[in-house]
Design an enzyme around this catalytic site. Structure first.
Site, mmCIF file in Angstrom:
data_model
loop_
_atom_site.group_PDB
_atom_site.id
_atom_site.type_symbol
_atom_site.label_atom_id
_atom_site.label_comp_id
_atom_site.label_asym_id
_atom_site.label_seq_id
_atom_site.Cartn_x
_atom_site.Cartn_y
_atom_site.Cartn_z
ATOM 1 N N GLU A 1 -1.851 -5.923 -9.082
ATOM 2 C CA GLU A 1 -0.896 -4.825 -8.950
ATOM 3 C C GLU A 1 0.128 -4.852 -10.079
ATOM 4 O OE1 GLU A 1 -0.692 -3.950 -4.134
ATOM 5 O OE2 GLU A 1 1.063 -4.772 -5.152
ATOM 6 N N THR B 1 -10.655 -1.785 2.307
ATOM 7 C CA THR B 1 -10.719 -1.948 3.762
ATOM 8 C C THR B 1 -11.964 -1.282 4.328
ATOM 9 O OG1 THR B 1 -8.307 -2.053 3.891
ATOM 10 C CG2 THR B 1 -9.480 -1.521 5.914
ATOM 11 N N ASN C 1 -1.833 5.098 -1.244
ATOM 12 C CA ASN C 1 -2.894 5.015 -0.240
ATOM 13 C C ASN C 1 -2.296 5.278 1.132
ATOM 14 O OD1 ASN C 1 -5.164 4.441 1.230
ATOM 15 N ND2 ASN C 1 -5.196 2.261 0.788
ATOM 16 N N GLY D 1 -5.720 -6.213 -4.628
ATOM 17 C CA GLY D 1 -6.109 -6.379 -6.016
ATOM 18 C C GLY D 1 -4.892 -6.550 -6.909
ATOM 19 N N SER E 1 -3.700 -1.791 3.145
ATOM 20 C CA SER E 1 -3.566 -3.107 3.782
ATOM 21 C C SER E 1 -2.428 -3.854 3.097
ATOM 22 C CB SER E 1 -4.862 -3.911 3.634
ATOM 23 O OG SER E 1 -5.916 -3.264 4.282
ATOM 24 N N SER F 1 -4.839 -0.771 -4.509
ATOM 25 C CA SER F 1 -4.509 -0.079 -3.273
ATOM 26 C C SER F 1 -5.044 1.352 -3.341
ATOM 27 C CB SER F 1 -2.990 -0.060 -3.081
ATOM 28 O OG SER F 1 -2.653 0.627 -1.903
ATOM 29 N N GLY F 2 -5.826 1.727 -2.338
ATOM 30 C CA GLY F 2 -6.418 3.063 -2.322
ATOM 31 C C GLY F 2 -7.804 3.130 -2.913
#
Length: 844
Positions: free
Chosen positions: A431, A159, A203, A429, A207, A154-155
């Site tokens: 986590e 996206t 982030n 991804g 998403s 994330s981040g």
């Protein structure tokens, strides 16, 4: 080679130069760090420090071109490119590694798109457009469907990367029709991001669902439509956010526009006023204008042909969810709870969805238990009622999300026949957090499946490369994570035990966890029980060990809403709300959040059975379909890397990057490459680079391929260290570095010879110049001395004569001047005396 990498607590690896030759059996390696520190580094003869690549290879745009392929080499190469050269893209074989710069870069304009259009993947610098072009070209050349798999933390920029690939396809394959299909495909992104993305601590635009977008092309390879599948929406975010996090963007956009005349009937206020949007304490994102984004969301709705009435229906549902979260539930004793019929937010909620307020107030605080003989109405405690209210909010939002995606898909439908498609997968991804729950479990399970598919594909491509070049193929041992997947999804695996416990009337998280302990502890090496905890379990994933807290697994897996509340919603006169909960399952797919999936054969299931499907079961089914789709396409991989946790531009945190490289499969790909012949040079490249090592006799041969073979056999005695293919030479790890050393030694020797000759010439030239100057000086000095000695007496006589002549001449000139002055004075006196005498005479 005299430079190595040694482990470092801060930088993960640091470079050091060997200062003393290492001999077999030595316990220490004498090295000097780059800051000048001398160090005796303890070594194990079986695991010596990894060697550093020659400087010529540092900064390579493809990691597999490095001679020494290992973690420190990859990390250093990425750091040099990212920090020093400001390059965010690097190839790693078939993977594009994309590091988030946390800064807008001018490398995505239409001019750049056209520059990459039609180019081969290695012809230009690494770029997301190069991957998109490769997918488009392979689709057109082979008439085979393609997939671009974008993954990362994330981040990390997943996206944005997915958005740029779709923009590339929309630009290079514009259709001649006036339907603006490409614009519609791109317009779907702002909407799905508004309803499916949220601010997290990692982030600002994370998403919270997976998305696979199929972009359809006709026989002319122009876009004719698209279809979107979504996976595992994080429904719990609707009712709960951690500190400094936000709910889905659309809620804040709606609250920011509450004072607009068109939204006044929704009776909203600021985001801080609602429980579901103010919980995280962070309702504003720096640099983001929610009101302006709301205008953009409405524009994209309109661009997709979704009318104003549809938009208002969606906003009405969203506003109803916010008001539902503010419904006040009070405790009546220990066993009961109640909601006042005068509750402002309850009345607004029922008004917006056209519901019976009395029934809603009753059934939020009561549940109906139906047995074979009777129906019992049982009151709920306040905690149970709050959970029921939140479950209802999550259910409504989940259906609304599905409905929006379904309508987007309808807007992107196309009349023509799909010839091929390119799918873009933007999926969460791997986590791992301080507290990992059901969502992280599902996400990591999905990543296990994707990693397995990735490993098999890399292995297959490696094999194809060897076969194409007629290189003897030896089986490469690569990590297969099938045991972890079996642990999760096989018979009597974690998911099946979870579903089994969910079916039990009195099933609890504790009982399920105990079953896991009984079945797997000391029986499966990939499953562990924490030493100091009885409330969690540990799974050894391909990327890392992750500890999962058992709390909430059953509730999230069941995802149930009391049937009586569903019945109340069915009675709504608001068509959108009533349609969501009808018994007709046509519009809702078997996936948690997946719409319009075309199956080869219709699957006939009873409604009750379908309703009983757990979230884990649905997710496993959707994942199987996704893997089947990916396996039927040619995949292309984009691995997004988050360089630091502070979101600072072009700052490189080696620890975080190394952690992600291990998790996303880049290092595994390199490990597979390193086991065989990782360095591959064409014969022309080898000849151009190493012709300096060739003799005149070898260079006289006309066939360059034959020259390369003769030279290599002379330079590298062990023929197992290289293989000759049809168009390339394959080298084992370290051989290119050895050739580079020979080349640098040859160049160094040549430099020494040139320096020797130049220095000798310069010294001789300087000597001759000094010698000539010395001769001239001596010449003048000797001449002067000789003249002085030869004419000293004569010079004295001439000097005395000159003085005498000067004396008489000067006397003559002075006397002559004196005489002239005397005559003039006498004359003047005569005239003056005569004048005075005459004047006196006249007077007398």
């Amino acid at each position: 080679y005299n430079r190595v990498w040694i482990p470092d607590n801060e930088e993960v690896w640091q470079s050091a130069e060997i200062t003393k030759n290492y001999k077999a059996g030595d316990r220490f390696l004498h090295v000097q760090l780059e800051d000048g520190t001398e160090l005796n580094y303890p070594v194990d003869p079986a695991a010596l420090p990894p060697l550093r690549n020659p400087d010529i290879l540092v900064g390579e745009n493809d990691l597999t071109a490095l001679s020494y392929l290992h973690e420190p080499a990859v990390l250093h190469n990425l750091k040099v490119r990212f920090v020093e050269s400001k390059l965010i893209y690097t190839y790693s074989g078939i993977i594009l590694v994309a590091i988030n710069p946390y800064k807008q870069l001018p490398i995505y304009g239409d001019a750049i798109i056209h520059a990459y259009s039609g180019q081969n993947m290695g012809d230009m610098d690494p770029h997301i457009f190069a991957v998109a072009e490769e997918a488009y070209k392979q689709m057109a050349r082979n008439n085979k469907n393609q997939s671009i798999i974008v993954s990362g933390e994330s981040g990390a920029g997943k996206t944005v990367s997915a958005r740029y690939t779709m923009r590339y396809f929309a630009t290079v394959s514009k259709s001649s029709s006036n339907a603006h299909v490409e614009d519609k495909v791109l317009a779907s992104n702002p909407i799905t991001e508004a309803v499916g993305n949220a601010k997290t601590t990692r982030n600002d635009n994370s998403s919270r669902f997976g998305k696979y977008t199929e972009i359809s092309f006709d026989q002319s390879y122009q876009i004719i439509g698209a279809n979107m599948r979504t996976y595992l929406l994080e429904k719990s975010r609707v009712v709960f956010q951690s500190e400094n996090e936000r709910n889905y963007h659309i809620f804040y956009q709606l609250c920011a526009s509450a004072m607009q005349p068109e939204f006044k009937h929704l009776k909203l206020g600021s985001a801080e006023e609602f429980n579901y949007t103010g919980m995280g304490g962070s309702t504003v994102i720096e640099g983001v204008d929610d009101r302006a984004n709301m205008v953009e969301t409405q524009k994209t709705f309109a661009l997709l042909g979704l009318k104003r009435d549809f938009q208002m229906d969606v906003f009405k549902m969203l506003a109803a969810i916010l008001h539902l979260g503010n419904v006040e539930i009070t405790a009546v004793g220990d066993e009961r709870s109640s909601i006042s019929l005068e509750d402002k937010h309850l009345n607004i909620f029922c008004e917006l969805l056209d519901l019976n307020c009395d029934k809603m107030a009753q059934w939020l605080c009561h549940r109906k238990i139906i047995t074979t003989s009777e129906t019992v109405i049982k009151p709920m405690t306040r905690t149970q009622a709050v959970n029921a209210r939140d479950a209802l909010a999550k259910k409504i939002y989940s259906h609304l999300f599905d409905f929006i995606v379904e309508r987007i898909n309808q807007a992107l439908q196309f009349p023509g026949k799909q010839h091929t498609f390119i799918g873009v997968l933007d999926i969460y991804g791997f986590e791992t957090f301080d507290v990992n729950s059901f969502e992280q479990f599902c996400i990591n399970y999905a990543n296990e499946k994707l990693q397995q598919q990735f490993n098999l594909h890399v292995f297959k491509l490696e094999q194809e490369e060897y076969m194409k070049e007629d290189i003897p193929w030896t089986l490469i041992d690569f990590y297969d994570n099938q045991p972890v997947i079996d642990l999760i999804e096989a018979k009597m695996g974690i998911l099946e035990l979870l579903d089994e416990e969910c079916l039990l009337p009195h099933g609890t998280d504790e009982n399920w966890l105990q079953k896991l302990y009984n079945n797997f502890v000391n029986k499966n090496a990939l499953f562990e029980k924490p030493r100091m905890s009885n409330t969690s379990f540990i799974i050894q994933h391909f990327a890392d060990k992750v500890e999962y807290k058992y709390e909430g697994f059953l509730e999230k897996n069941r995802d149930t809403v009391h049937e009586v509340l569903i019945e109340v919603l069915k009675e709504s006169k608001f068509h959108l709300c009533a349609n969501f909960f009808q018994d007709n399952p046509v519009s809702i797919s078997p996936f948690s959040s997946t719409i319009n999936i075309k199956s080869a054969r219709p699957v006939l299931k009873s409604l009750n059975k379908q309703l009983r499907m757990t979230v884990g079961n649905k997710f496993r089914s959707s994942l199987s379909l996704l893997m089947a789709t990916l396996n039927a396409t040619t995949p292309h991989y984009v691995r997004c890397i988050k360089p630091n946790d502070e979101k600072l531009p072009f700052e490189f945190d080696s620890k975080r990057v190394a952690q992600q490289l291990r998790a996303c499969g880049v290092l595994e790909t390199i490990r597979i490459s390193a086991q065989s012949y990782p360095s591959r040079w064409t014969y022309i490249e080898f000849f151009s680079r190493y012709s300096i090592l060739m003799t005149q006799q070898e260079l006289s041969i006309n066939d360059k391929k034959q020259i390369c073979k003769i030279v290599l056999q002379r330079l590298i005695q062990d023929h197992n260290q290289y293989q000759f293919g049809r168009t390339k030479i394959f080298f084992r790890a370290g051989q290119v570095a050895y050739l580079e050393k020979l080349r640098s030694d040859k160049l160094r020797h040549a430099c020494i010879m040139i320096q020797k000759s130049v220095r000798g010439w310069l010294q001789r030239k300087k000597f001759l110049r000094v010698k000539q100057a010395t001769i001239i000086i001596q010449q003048y000095f000797r001449g002067q001395r000789t003249v002085r000695q030869a004419i000293t007496a004569r010079t004295l006589k001439q000097t005395w004569a000159a003085i005498i002549i000067q004396k008489y001449c000067r006397g003559y000139l002075v006397r002559r001047l004196c005489q002239l002055i005397h005559v003039a004075a006498v004359t003047i006196q005569a005239y003056t005396r005569g004048f005075l005498a005459r004047k006196k005479y006249r007077k007398v």
